[in-house]
Design a protein around this motif. Structure first.
Motif, short mmCIF file in Angstrom:
data_model
loop_
_atom_site.label_atom_id
_atom_site.label_comp_id
_atom_site.label_asym_id
_atom_site.label_seq_id
_atom_site.Cartn_x
_atom_site.Cartn_y
_atom_site.Cartn_z
N LYS A 20 17.46 54.32 64.17
CA LYS A 20 16.30 54.57 65.03
C LYS A 20 15.10 53.92 64.38
CE LYS A 20 16.88 59.19 66.96
NZ LYS A 20 16.35 60.54 66.82
N GLU A 22 11.23 54.32 64.67
CA GLU A 22 10.07 55.04 65.19
C GLU A 22 8.99 55.02 64.12
OE1 GLU A 22 11.92 58.31 68.19
OE2 GLU A 22 12.02 58.79 66.07
N LYS A 23 7.83 54.50 64.48
CA LYS A 23 6.77 54.32 63.49
C LYS A 23 6.31 55.63 62.88
CE LYS A 23 2.37 52.26 62.49
NZ LYS A 23 1.27 51.45 62.91
N SER A 101 4.97 49.70 71.77
CA SER A 101 5.55 51.05 71.83
C SER A 101 5.92 51.62 70.46
CB SER A 101 6.80 51.05 72.72
OG SER A 101 7.77 50.18 72.18
N TYR A 102 6.00 50.77 69.44
CA TYR A 102 6.32 51.20 68.08
C TYR A 102 7.62 51.99 67.99
CZ TYR A 102 1.62 49.68 66.98
OH TYR A 102 0.49 48.93 66.83
N CYS A 103 8.57 51.65 68.84
CA CYS A 103 9.88 52.29 68.73
C CYS A 103 10.95 51.35 69.26
CB CYS A 103 9.91 53.63 69.46
SG CYS A 103 9.94 53.49 71.24
#
Length: 112
Positions: A20, A22-23, A101-103
């Protein structure tokens, strides 16, 4: 997103692990994995906006030397392949360069 990356591994590569991306509150996301000499590895990126939405994957060896990256000459590529010459711990680091979106997700595969 990580499950969507698995079928996007190049032909001949076997799936090892998904990640995953995610920031959260960090500037980067990092994982480690033991790579084996004589094996070729592929790491790909999947993001909500194609191709990578500014997510960059960089691979570092056990001495923290960068050995591969998905940002080449200002262009973002969706996968990197790395032929391993030395067995050891490698660090897979995801950074965000203009991401909206940083993901996203990523898959690690191998072939011998």
């Amino acid at each position: 997103m990580s499950n969507q990356c698995i079928p996007k591994l190049a032909a001949g590569f076997n799936f090892l692990k998904s990640y995953k991306i995610e920031k959260g509150g960090k500037d980067f996301v990092e994982y480690s994995y033991v790579f084996t000499k004589g094996t070729q590895y592929m790491i790909n990126i999947c993001a909500p906006k194609e191709p990578t939405d500014g997510i960059v994957v960089s691979l570092f060896d056990s001495n923290r030397n960068k050995v591969a990256t998905s940002k080449v000459n200002g262009q973002f590529i969706s996968a990197i392949a790395y032929p391993c010459n030395t067995t050891g711990i490698y660090y897979i680091q995801y950074t965000f360069d203009g991401s909206t979106s940083y993901c996203g997700g990523s898959a690690l595969g191998f072939k011998r």
